[in-house]
Design an enzyme around this catalytic site. Structure first.
Site, PDB file in Angstrom:
ATOM      1  CE  LYS A  24      -1.959   1.571   3.996  1.00  0.00           C
ATOM      2  NZ  LYS A  24      -1.632   2.979   4.222  1.00  0.00           N
ATOM      3  CG  ASN A  25       2.499   2.651   3.563  1.00  0.00           C
ATOM      4  OD1 ASN A  25       1.300   2.881   3.380  1.00  0.00           O
ATOM      5  ND2 ASN A  25       3.036   2.541   4.764  1.00  0.00           N
ATOM      6  NE  ARG A  94      -5.571   9.451   8.602  1.00  0.00           N
ATOM      7  CZ  ARG A  94      -6.832   9.859   8.639  1.00  0.00           C
ATOM      8  NH1 ARG A  94      -7.214  10.947   8.006  1.00  0.00           N
ATOM      9  NH2 ARG A  94      -7.738   9.192   9.318  1.00  0.00           N
ATOM     10  CB  CYS A 118      -4.518  11.535  11.701  1.00  0.00           C
ATOM     11  SG  CYS A 118      -3.668  10.001  11.704  1.00  0.00           S
ATOM     12  NE  ARG A 123       0.126  10.106   9.468  1.00  0.00           N
ATOM     13  CZ  ARG A 123      -0.301   8.948   8.969  1.00  0.00           C
ATOM     14  NH1 ARG A 123      -1.544   8.575   9.147  1.00  0.00           N
ATOM     15  NH2 ARG A 123       0.518   8.180   8.301  1.00  0.00           N
ATOM     16  N   PRO A 124       1.527  16.588  11.204  1.00  0.00           N
ATOM     17  CG  PRO A 124       3.318  17.465  12.420  1.00  0.00           C
ATOM     18  CD  PRO A 124       2.325  16.347  12.408  1.00  0.00           C
ATOM     19  CB  ILE A 125       2.117  18.610   5.909  1.00  0.00           C
ATOM     20  CG1 ILE A 125       1.134  19.789   5.999  1.00  0.00           C
ATOM     21  CG2 ILE A 125       1.367  17.305   5.877  1.00  0.00           C
ATOM     22  CD1 ILE A 125       0.359  19.996   4.696  1.00  0.00           C
ATOM     23  CG  ASP A 126       6.454  20.809  10.203  1.00  0.00           C
ATOM     24  OD1 ASP A 126       5.811  19.734  10.241  1.00  0.00           O
ATOM     25  OD2 ASP A 126       7.537  20.956  10.800  1.00  0.00           O
ATOM     26  CG  ASP A 308       2.970   1.521   9.530  1.00  0.00           C
ATOM     27  OD1 ASP A 308       2.530   2.358  10.341  1.00  0.00           O
ATOM     28  OD2 ASP A 308       3.158   1.765   8.324  1.00  0.00           O
ATOM     29  CB  ILE A 330       6.716   7.042  14.662  1.00  0.00           C
ATOM     30  CG1 ILE A 330       7.895   6.070  14.699  1.00  0.00           C
ATOM     31  CG2 ILE A 330       6.577   7.773  13.313  1.00  0.00           C
ATOM     32  CD1 ILE A 330       9.110   6.399  13.933  1.00  0.00           C
ATOM     33  NE  ARG A 400      -7.548   4.111   5.490  1.00  0.00           N
ATOM     34  CZ  ARG A 400      -7.071   5.158   6.103  1.00  0.00           C
ATOM     35  NH1 ARG A 400      -7.640   5.573   7.217  1.00  0.00           N
ATOM     36  NH2 ARG A 400      -6.041   5.817   5.628  1.00  0.00           N
TER      37      ARG A 400
HETATM   38  C1  UD1 Z   1       4.284   6.926   6.436  1.00  0.00           C
HETATM   39  C2  UD1 Z   1       3.449   5.682   6.238  1.00  0.00           C
HETATM   40  C3  UD1 Z   1       2.875   5.204   7.553  1.00  0.00           C
HETATM   41  C4  UD1 Z   1       3.992   5.007   8.556  1.00  0.00           C
HETATM   42  C5  UD1 Z   1       4.852   6.254   8.657  1.00  0.00           C
HETATM   43  C6  UD1 Z   1       6.077   6.075   9.551  1.00  0.00           C
HETATM   44  C7  UD1 Z   1       2.571   5.920   3.998  1.00  0.00           C
HETATM   45  C8  UD1 Z   1       1.368   6.114   3.139  1.00  0.00           C
HETATM   46  N1  UD1 Z   1       2.370   5.990   5.320  1.00  0.00           N
HETATM   47  O1  UD1 Z   1       3.424   7.939   6.945  1.00  0.00           O
HETATM   48  O2  UD1 Z   1       2.192   3.980   7.325  1.00  0.00           O
HETATM   49  O3  UD1 Z   1       3.421   4.741   9.825  1.00  0.00           O
HETATM   50  O4  UD1 Z   1       5.326   6.637   7.354  1.00  0.00           O
HETATM   51  O5  UD1 Z   1       6.850   5.022   9.104  1.00  0.00           O
HETATM   52  O6  UD1 Z   1       3.647   5.651   3.509  1.00  0.00           O
HETATM   53  N2  UD1 Z   1       6.242  14.807  10.750  1.00  0.00           N
HETATM   54  C9  UD1 Z   1       6.349  16.155  11.073  1.00  0.00           C
HETATM   55  N3  UD1 Z   1       6.261  17.072  10.070  1.00  0.00           N
HETATM   56  C10 UD1 Z   1       6.112  16.719   8.757  1.00  0.00           C
HETATM   57  C11 UD1 Z   1       6.013  15.341   8.445  1.00  0.00           C
HETATM   58  C12 UD1 Z   1       6.080  14.407   9.452  1.00  0.00           C
HETATM   59  O7  UD1 Z   1       6.494  16.525  12.232  1.00  0.00           O
HETATM   60  O8  UD1 Z   1       6.067  17.609   7.894  1.00  0.00           O
HETATM   61  C13 UD1 Z   1       6.334  13.786  11.830  1.00  0.00           C
HETATM   62  C14 UD1 Z   1       5.030  13.000  12.002  1.00  0.00           C
HETATM   63  O9  UD1 Z   1       4.136  13.677  12.825  1.00  0.00           O
HETATM   64  C15 UD1 Z   1       5.528  11.723  12.625  1.00  0.00           C
HETATM   65  C16 UD1 Z   1       6.887  11.523  11.975  1.00  0.00           C
HETATM   66  O10 UD1 Z   1       7.267  12.791  11.448  1.00  0.00           O
HETATM   67  O11 UD1 Z   1       5.712  11.885  14.003  1.00  0.00           O
HETATM   68  C17 UD1 Z   1       6.917  10.474  10.875  1.00  0.00           C
HETATM   69  O12 UD1 Z   1       5.973  10.805   9.895  1.00  0.00           O
HETATM   70  P1  UD1 Z   1       6.158  10.404   8.367  1.00  0.00           P
HETATM   71  O13 UD1 Z   1       7.385   9.598   8.182  1.00  0.00           O
HETATM   72  O14 UD1 Z   1       6.003  11.649   7.562  1.00  0.00           O
HETATM   73  O15 UD1 Z   1       4.897   9.469   8.154  1.00  0.00           O
HETATM   74  P2  UD1 Z   1       3.892   9.456   6.950  1.00  0.00           P
HETATM   75  O16 UD1 Z   1       4.610   9.732   5.673  1.00  0.00           O
HETATM   76  O17 UD1 Z   1       2.695  10.262   7.298  1.00  0.00           O
END
Ligand code: UD1
Length: 419
Positions: A24-25, A94, A118, A123-126, A308, A330, A400
């Site tokens: 999936k990922n 997501r 979520c 799950r921030p995207i900064d 995961d 995480i 999912r």
């Molecule tokens: C992806 C996986 C998810 C997995 C996760 C961690 C997919 C579709 N999903 O999620 O199944 O659990 O990796 O292995 O591939 N963070 C920030 N700011 C940002 C982005 C992330 O603070 O801009 C933090 C998140 O809150 C979290 C950590 O970084 O604590 C890891 O997140 P991230 O690796 O981005 O996970 P996803 O890509 O959402």
């Protein structure tokens, strides 16, 4: 309409061989990446999951022609002509945020909303937005709508991530493949799915080097074409089916599965006392001996233990002799399955990031509710090893991430019904 549930009669030892579904990922970012190509991409071994269908709907909405059939998704992005994703489509999953980099790369503009609230915590995207700004995009983030514009196109740059975020790494890769010049990502995520995305992009004519390591170098190209790509197998689905077998003291052969994809979690099964062999591109795991607790497991970015897999491995450790401790680093809310496991007889105490598990001899069937994808799978794993009948409701969460979970488990000898 009441949702579907899994009805599981526990206590049957599972054994057999399976070929796990596509990841999936890996499928989701590759589907987003297909938007960058002028031409047709044929993605084989795609799991037929709700998030994959949601990605197809987004692609069609953007003007692409996308169809999914029998684990193959065919996307023709030549006709893509829209750069806006409506809120209701963003909220369906997501990973819709990964379209941001692809849209910016293709059109120099995008408008989309934040993906829905979520189940795992914030799950921030900064990091995604900071990186796109550095590549020349202006980002306007108001009232939950993100509008990005790169008037003069995106340009390559050096980006140091403060944390190896999977999603941010993917978004930058997608933005960078058609940008002017070279992009270097430092502290990039090293997950195998990032390697798969890089392989797909390179087949389409991109130049992406270093995936799987911490530094990824991308040379921008003028245009990309389509390709045929086989999606890698799903390592978390593999971990789940291994956990299901371990919880029932059975054995399993995972066929055609590169052991490198399992390096982050297989050692934990060995530590529990399972026999693990890698042979001819397959993996054997046998759990015929009594299992024991494993001490401390800390979830970490790859190649550390995957967050995961935390829930499904916890479901096995509930009945392993002695203590095990998880430290979840995480996500904030990743112990939502614990109440259900306790209801089934487990001895688990959580405090902040920690969960302490004392192995019990028996667990019992109960009515439980899936709270998120992997947590729901953990309830199914525990149910297989428990005495009596368990009903896991809110099956939509499990669906999912797992393609026909009941069929896979039944093929291994479990008594599982979808109701
Ligand atoms: C992806 C996986 C998810 C997995 C996760 C961690 C997919 C579709 N999903 O999620 O199944 O659990 O990796 O292995 O591939 N963070 C920030 N700011 C940002 C982005 C992330 O603070 O801009 C933090 C998140 O809150 C979290 C950590 O970084 O604590 C890891 O997140 P991230 O690796 O981005 O996970 P996803 O890509 O959402």
């Amino acid at each position: 309409m009441p949702g579907q549930k899994l009805v599981i009669e526990g206590g049957k030892s599972l054994s057999g061989e399976i070929k796990v579904q596509g990841a999936k990922n890996s499928s989701l970012p590759i589907l987003a990446a297909s938007l960058l190509c002028s031409g047709e991409s044929v993605l084989r071994n795609c799991p037929m999951l709700s998030d994959v269908y949601a990605s197809c709907r987004i692609l069609n909405r953007l003007g692409c022609k996308c169809r999914a059939e029998n684990n193959t998704v065919i996307v023709d992005s030549s006709s893509a002509d829209k750069a806006e994703i409506p809120d209701e489509m963003m909220r369906e999953m997501r990973s819709s945020i990964i379209f941001m980099g692809a849209l910016l790369g293709r059109f120099g503009y995008c408008s989309l909303s934040y993906p829905g609230g979520c189940e795992l915590g914030p799950r921030p995207i900064d990091m995604h937005l900071d990186a796109l700004r550095k590549m020349g995009a202006s980002v306007n983030d108001e009232f939950g709508i993100i509008r990005c514009r790169a008037e003069k196109g995106l340009h390559g740059t050096k980006i140091s991530l403060k944390y190896p975020s999977v999603g941010a790494t993917e978004n930058i890769m997608l933005a960078a493949v058609l940008a002017k010049g070279e992009t270097i990502i430092f502290n990039a995520a090293r997950e195998p799915e990032i390697i798969d995305l890089g392989m797909y992009l390179n087949k389409c004519g991109a130049v992406v080097k270093g995936t799987g390591g911490s530094t990824i170098v991308i040379e921008g190209r003028e245009r990309l074409h389509g390709c045929i790509h086989n999606i890698m197998p799903d390592r978390i689905a593999a971990a789940t089916y291994i956990a299901a077998v371990a919880a029932t003291r059975g054995e399993i052969n995972i066929l055609n599965f590169d052991a490198a994809f399992a390096e982050s979690f297989l050692p934990v099964f060995e530590q529990m006392g399972c026999d693990v062999y890698v042979y001819d591109g397959n993996i054997y795991v046998g759990a015929r001996k009594p299992l024991k607790g494993v001490g401390k497991i800390i979830t970490m970015p790859h190649p550390g233990f995957p967050t995961d897999a935390q829930a499904v491995v916890m479901a096995v450790l509930c009945r392993a002799k002695g203590s095990s401790i998880f430290e979840e680093t995480i996500f904030e809310s990743r112990y939502r399955h614990v109440n259900a496991l306790v209801k089934m007889g487990a001895d688990i105490k959580t405090a902040g990031k920690a969960a302490v598990i004392e192995g019990v001899r028996k667990m019992y069937g109960a009515k439980v509710e899936a709270t998120d994808l992997r947590g729901g799978a953990a309830m199914a794993v525990a149910a297989l090893g428990a005495e009596g009948i368990t009903e896991v409701s809110e099956l939509r969460y499990i669906d999912r991430g797992y393609e026909s979970i009941e069929n896979v488990l039944t093929s291994l000898g479990a008594s599982v019904k979808r109701v």
